[in-house]
Design a protein around this motif. Sequence first.
Motif, PDB file in Angstrom:
ATOM      1  N   ARG A  58      -9.841  89.138 112.090  1.00 27.03           N
ATOM      2  CA  ARG A  58     -10.869  88.449 111.319  1.00 27.03           C
ATOM      3  C   ARG A  58     -10.728  86.943 111.537  1.00 27.03           C
ATOM      4  O   ARG A  58      -9.632  86.412 111.631  1.00 27.03           O
ATOM      5  N   ILE A  59     -11.854  86.257 111.558  1.00 27.30           N
ATOM      6  CA  ILE A  59     -11.870  84.815 111.757  1.00 27.30           C
ATOM      7  C   ILE A  59     -11.842  84.122 110.404  1.00 27.30           C
ATOM      8  O   ILE A  59     -12.623  84.434 109.510  1.00 27.30           O
ATOM      9  N   THR A  60     -10.938  83.171 110.260  1.00 29.55           N
ATOM     10  CA  THR A  60     -10.871  82.335 109.059  1.00 29.55           C
ATOM     11  C   THR A  60     -11.721  81.087 109.279  1.00 29.55           C
ATOM     12  O   THR A  60     -11.672  80.479 110.339  1.00 29.55           O
ATOM     13  N   SER A  61     -12.511  80.741 108.299  1.00 28.06           N
ATOM     14  CA  SER A  61     -13.313  79.517 108.414  1.00 28.06           C
ATOM     15  C   SER A  61     -12.412  78.302 108.237  1.00 28.06           C
ATOM     16  O   SER A  61     -11.378  78.361 107.570  1.00 28.06           O
ATOM     17  N   ILE A  62     -12.813  77.193 108.822  1.00 24.34           N
ATOM     18  CA  ILE A  62     -12.037  75.955 108.692  1.00 24.34           C
ATOM     19  C   ILE A  62     -11.942  75.528 107.236  1.00 24.34           C
ATOM     20  O   ILE A  62     -10.891  75.069 106.766  1.00 24.34           O
ATOM     21  N   SER A  63     -13.022  75.700 106.481  1.00 23.73           N
ATOM     22  CA  SER A  63     -12.991  75.323 105.065  1.00 23.73           C
ATOM     23  C   SER A  63     -12.037  76.193 104.268  1.00 23.73           C
ATOM     24  O   SER A  63     -11.637  75.824 103.159  1.00 23.73           O
ATOM     25  N   GLY A  64     -11.663  77.350 104.809  1.00 27.88           N
ATOM     26  CA  GLY A  64     -10.754  78.243 104.108  1.00 27.88           C
ATOM     27  C   GLY A  64      -9.290  78.050 104.437  1.00 27.88           C
ATOM     28  O   GLY A  64      -8.427  78.691 103.841  1.00 27.88           O
ATOM     29  N   ALA A 103     -13.475  77.540 116.757  1.00 28.84           N
ATOM     30  CA  ALA A 103     -13.957  76.183 116.503  1.00 28.84           C
ATOM     31  C   ALA A 103     -14.243  75.466 117.812  1.00 28.84           C
ATOM     32  O   ALA A 103     -13.699  75.806 118.871  1.00 28.84           O
ATOM     33  N   ARG A 104     -15.104  74.462 117.701  1.00 30.38           N
ATOM     34  CA  ARG A 104     -15.464  73.630 118.849  1.00 30.38           C
ATOM     35  C   ARG A 104     -14.643  72.340 118.803  1.00 30.38           C
ATOM     36  O   ARG A 104     -14.508  71.724 117.738  1.00 30.38           O
ATOM     37  N   ASP A 161     -16.381  73.941 112.879  1.00 30.72           N
ATOM     38  CA  ASP A 161     -17.144  75.189 112.843  1.00 30.72           C
ATOM     39  C   ASP A 161     -18.286  75.020 111.845  1.00 30.72           C
ATOM     40  O   ASP A 161     -18.560  73.911 111.377  1.00 30.72           O
ATOM     41  N   ALA A 162     -18.948  76.111 111.501  1.00 27.44           N
ATOM     42  CA  ALA A 162     -20.126  76.020 110.638  1.00 27.44           C
ATOM     43  C   ALA A 162     -19.790  75.608 109.213  1.00 27.44           C
ATOM     44  O   ALA A 162     -20.673  75.182 108.466  1.00 27.44           O
ATOM     45  N   THR A 163     -18.512  75.680 108.814  1.00 21.62           N
ATOM     46  CA  THR A 163     -18.143  75.377 107.428  1.00 21.62           C
ATOM     47  C   THR A 163     -17.530  74.000 107.250  1.00 21.62           C
ATOM     48  O   THR A 163     -17.398  73.529 106.123  1.00 21.62           O
ATOM     49  N   GLY A 164     -17.134  73.351 108.336  1.00 19.96           N
ATOM     50  CA  GLY A 164     -16.492  72.048 108.181  1.00 19.96           C
ATOM     51  C   GLY A 164     -15.749  71.644 109.442  1.00 19.96           C
ATOM     52  O   GLY A 164     -15.964  72.201 110.528  1.00 19.96           O
ATOM     53  N   GLU A 165     -14.840  70.694 109.284  1.00 22.16           N
ATOM     54  CA  GLU A 165     -14.068  70.185 110.403  1.00 22.16           C
ATOM     55  C   GLU A 165     -12.648  69.887 109.945  1.00 22.16           C
ATOM     56  O   GLU A 165     -12.381  69.715 108.750  1.00 22.16           O
TER      57      GLU A 165
END
Length: 559
Positions: free
Chosen positions: A116-122, A134-135, A161-165
């Motif tokens: 599963r991928i964790t979002s940067i904001s998480g 992430a880019r 990523d889509a949630t933050g940096e």
Amino acid sequence: RTRLMISDGRHYCIAMTRSQQSPLVYSLIRIFKSIHQTIKDRHVLMLATWEIASEPVEKIGSPVDLSEPKSEPPPQVNPSSTNSSYAANKPASGYTPQKDSNGGYGGGMDDPATKRITSISGLNPYQTKWMIRARCTQKSDIRKWSNARGEGQLFSCTLTDATGEIRVTAFKESVNQFYPLLENDQVYYISGGAIKPANKQFSNVQNEYELVFDHNTTIRRCTDGTHTSVPGTRYQAIDLSQLGEKAKDDVVDIVAIVKEVGDTSSITSKTSGRAFQKRELVVVDTSGYQVRLTLWGADAENLDVRAAQANAVIALKGAKVGDFGGRTLSLPMSGAMALNPDFQEAHRLKGWWSAEGSRQTFASFSSGEMGLGGSGMTRDERDAASFRFLAEAKAENLGGNEKPDYFGARATVTYIRQENFAYPACSSEGCQKKVIDNGDGWRCEKCNKLFDAPNWRFIFALNISDATGQIWAQVFNDQAELLLGTSANDLMALRDRDQAAMTAVFNNVLNNTYAFRLRAKSEIYQDENQIRYAAMSILPVDYAQASRHVIKMIEQLEI
């Protein structure tokens, strides 16, 4: 960390906190912010913000372990309703380090399709296993350092990523391992590394945490087609007119048009003695303001000058605000720059410049610092805006605030103080500290070196006057050399040979009129607050231009 056992009367679980508070058993606490995590199939609550609500009370209820198996499946966790998405994105078990043969690097990485991928904001410091997609939106040059504790190197980059940096830094051996792997605008699966609170002194990224690559880090380029869903650099751009509301060293994002492009030049750091390349631009936007922008190092050398001179759109991420002469911008190592980026605001700005912006006159935050070489407008417009009679500058209390003011004046040199007109400076390149004659030679305390002779540098005061009044102004080495037509070393040698000839050099300047650019600054002198003036430039008067200026002033008089 402090380990607690907390209960709501029905269930209990383990809680961890870094707080210095230590509640007594059966105290009531109020939790404002927390992070849920599952460790070895046990629920653990990381308490970020909380307080003691009351003193100890009787035990409430008969709580059972929240981690005990239940006959019904647990409810799904909504990542958007928690402080961390980790609970919903818990990595699959079976993580086995292996050699990465598909563009990866590090200790090994599971197949991203099985994790599963964790979002940067998480991301948070309490997580042990995670993977982000992430880019890389900004990658700095490698910076080396050397001090009393040793030598090393580092580089930093920004992942989005889509949630933050989040800002990422690699040190020492990790630099050689990961720097060649990361490329700007490419998407990667990244796992492992230390997550810690962000040091805002070195980071302008909008995230309370930052990531440090280490021996546990693995990186693999995203080649499964999902990279198109990962956004690029996130700009929170402000108008140039808003820079007046920003403090020195504030970090901002800017999207603007390049109006002027300067050449590269080399300066030497006073502290390290290293040479740096710099280039200055003037940028403008639809707010009607223009600001001087300084690029350093590779940004200055690798700038696409042809595109910039064609009034390119420039997007700056993490530019630093300066207050020299009003408001300026510079791009530090942690910042990022793009010419003619492909997003809506850039296209809108380019259309505005073609339609009307190229014919517009722009305001500046200081009359003395409007463009490259102090000339953001035409010379006539600049001088009309910055010019002050000397009595007028005093009446307006220029320099009376915390920050210095700059203005132009046409004035005549009436007197020069010739006593102690120069000081003995260090001969080391880049060092201008005063040296002391200790009998064996001239010693520089900063460089800890001894020299046979000093490098003399000008510093003296002169009195200038116009039709309205007079002021004393300090003159430093570069402007003094232009004014006198000789160096301090040569003039000191002339003084030893022929005192009268030395005096004649100063007298040749008297009663001549020059175009001054002056700095007015408030300083404490002998326990009194005084306005001190310094000559930042001294040039021959352009009488044709000066006449046009006088004519315009006469036309504005109401007679």
